[in-house]
Scaffold this active site. Structure first.
Site, PDB file in Angstrom:
ATOM      1  N   CYS A   1       0.838  -1.195   0.000  1.00 31.73           N
ATOM      2  CA  CYS A   1       0.000   0.000   0.000  1.00 31.73           C
ATOM      3  C   CYS A   1       0.875   1.247   0.000  1.00 31.73           C
ATOM      4  O   CYS A   1       1.999   1.232  -0.539  1.00 31.73           O
ATOM      5  CB  CYS A   1      -0.987  -0.022   1.161  1.00 31.73           C
ATOM      6  SG  CYS A   1      -2.382   1.111   0.923  1.00 31.73           S
TER       7      CYS A   1
ATOM      8  N   ASP B   1      -3.412   1.131  10.129  1.00 35.70           N
ATOM      9  CA  ASP B   1      -4.618   1.961  10.272  1.00 35.70           C
ATOM     10  C   ASP B   1      -5.089   1.951  11.711  1.00 35.70           C
ATOM     11  O   ASP B   1      -5.625   2.937  12.206  1.00 35.70           O
ATOM     12  CB  ASP B   1      -5.715   1.461   9.331  1.00 35.70           C
ATOM     13  CG  ASP B   1      -5.307   1.690   7.883  1.00 35.70           C
ATOM     14  OD1 ASP B   1      -4.513   0.883   7.348  1.00 35.70           O
ATOM     15  OD2 ASP B   1      -5.729   2.709   7.316  1.00 35.70           O
TER      16      ASP B   1
HETATM   17  P1  RI2 Z   1      -0.048   6.283   6.877  1.00 36.45           P
HETATM   18  C1  RI2 Z   1      -3.735   3.282   4.437  1.00 36.45           C
HETATM   19  O1  RI2 Z   1      -5.102   3.036   4.306  1.00 36.45           O
HETATM   20  C2  RI2 Z   1      -2.898   2.031   4.298  1.00 36.45           C
HETATM   21  O2  RI2 Z   1      -3.495   0.884   4.857  1.00 36.45           O
HETATM   22  C3  RI2 Z   1      -1.650   2.466   5.033  1.00 36.45           C
HETATM   23  O3  RI2 Z   1      -0.801   1.399   5.375  1.00 36.45           O
HETATM   24  C4  RI2 Z   1      -2.275   3.144   6.233  1.00 36.45           C
HETATM   25  O4  RI2 Z   1      -3.393   3.857   5.707  1.00 36.45           O
HETATM   26  C5  RI2 Z   1      -1.378   4.050   7.026  1.00 36.45           C
HETATM   27  O5  RI2 Z   1      -0.925   5.118   6.232  1.00 36.45           O
HETATM   28  P2  RI2 Z   1      -5.999   3.680   3.102  1.00 36.45           P
HETATM   29  O6  RI2 Z   1      -6.513   5.005   3.601  1.00 36.45           O
HETATM   30  O7  RI2 Z   1      -0.840   6.907   7.976  1.00 36.45           O
HETATM   31  O8  RI2 Z   1      -5.172   3.787   1.853  1.00 36.45           O
HETATM   32  O9  RI2 Z   1       1.244   5.663   7.382  1.00 36.45           O
HETATM   33  O10 RI2 Z   1      -7.147   2.714   2.941  1.00 36.45           O
HETATM   34  O11 RI2 Z   1       0.195   7.244   5.719  1.00 36.45           O
END
Ligand code: RI2
Length: 302
Positions: free
Chosen positions: A125, A194
């Site tokens: 991701c 998350d």
């Molecule tokens: P940071 C994202 O979720 C991903 O799962 C990623 O690992 C997590 O948030 C944390 O991201 P999504 O919003 O806070 O893309 O480290 O579903 O940037």
């Protein structure tokens, strides 16, 4: 962007990433309070609460969202009058955003020590905390290569490869199903988070549990990067977050679906604590088993 525009942008993932969502929600409440025109304190409380509920309704899984809202509203409605409440909310939101940005930088610095010699990282991701750590490893001269999983269905791996390439970090894009194939070349797994539940389970993008299992099979350590506000607060001790399911059309055009076929699109994974080597927080690197004590100490107040 007004509050409803922020809410829609979080829902449709124009604003995404657990940390960014949290900062956007705090900033949206701050603007809402700054622009509030009424003069009745009771109405202010009711409208701010409704605004908070609207933001909370956007995405269910990242606890960072509800923690940022709780921290932004902390002690706000106990103030003597509307103006004091407005100022308290604005100050809380500013503190949250500033602490959040410093936490990501501090986590990056700690993560930068995890590779002691040049090695290969795999990530999934797009996590700003994990990228901050990769950048620090690179500065220390210890990144041979990063494998970036594509991360179906929304393909946030494409954001990761752009960000790493812009920093001149050697990066290879793989489809998610190639993660086991490349694992013999990998030295360490870096993932975002998350939510960290009170038993130390890490909730992160779908595919993270498979990645952690494959890493365990190959004896590769798994580190998760999580700011304090990604831990479940003590008030929710032993609760589980809801795993978000998103729409069919993220996977396939519904018109192309043969009759009778169902599509299931869960977008987060629960990684059991035993598959996680360490959780890197701005307060230090902890073991998943340390999560309950960490929560009591650092996020017990909400
Ligand atoms: P940071 C994202 O979720 C991903 O799962 C990623 O690992 C997590 O948030 C944390 O991201 P999504 O919003 O806070 O893309 O480290 O579903 O940037």
């Amino acid at each position: 962007m007004d509050l409803e525009e922020t809410a829609v942008s979080i829902e449709n993932m124009t604003i995404r990433g657990a940390g960014r969502i949290a900062r956007a929600a705090a900033s949206a409440l701050k603007s809402y309070a700054e622009n509030y025109q009424g003069d009745d304190y009771g109405d202010f409380k009711m409208n701010v609460s409704k605004a908070a509920e609207r933001l909370l309704s956007t995405r269910p899984t990242a606890i960072s969202l509800s923690n940022s809202i709780s921290l932004t509203l902390l002690d706000v409605f106990g103030q003597a009058d509307l103006e004091a409440a407005r100022q308290k909310l604005i100050q809380n939101a500013e503190n949250f955003v500033s602490n959040s940005n410093s936490a990501v930088a501090r986590i990056g610095a700690l993560g930068g020590t995890l590779l002691e010699k040049p090695g290969t990282i795999i990530t999934i991701c797009n996590s700003s905390a994990a990228i901050s750590a990769i950048e620090q490893c690179h500065r220390a001269g210890n990144v041979k290569r990063v494998y970036a999983c594509e991360t179906r269905p929304k393909r946030q791996g494409l954001i990761t490869i752009k960000e790493l390439a812009a920093k001149r970090i050697p990066v290879t894009l793989i489809v998610d199903s190639a993660m086991r194939f490349v694992m013999p070349q990998v030295d360490i797994v870096f993932t975002g988070a998350d939510t960290v539940e009170s038993d130390g389970s890490v909730i992160n993008k779908i595919g993270t549990a498979a990645l952690a299992s494959i890493a365990r099979e190959h004896g590769v350590p798994v580190y998760t990067f999580a700011e304090t506000y990604k831990f479940m607060p003590a008030s929710k001790h032993s609760e589980r977050v809801k795993i978000e399911e998103r729409s069919v059309d993220e996977i396939i055009d519904p018109d192309e679906l043969p009759a009778g076929v169902e599509v299931f699109n869960p977008v987060f994974d629960r990684v059991p604590p035993e598959l996680i080597t360490g959780i890197v927080t701005e307060e230090g690197i902890i073991k998943p088993a340390d999560a309950p004590g960490f929560i009591e100490t650092h996020i017990g107040g909400i």
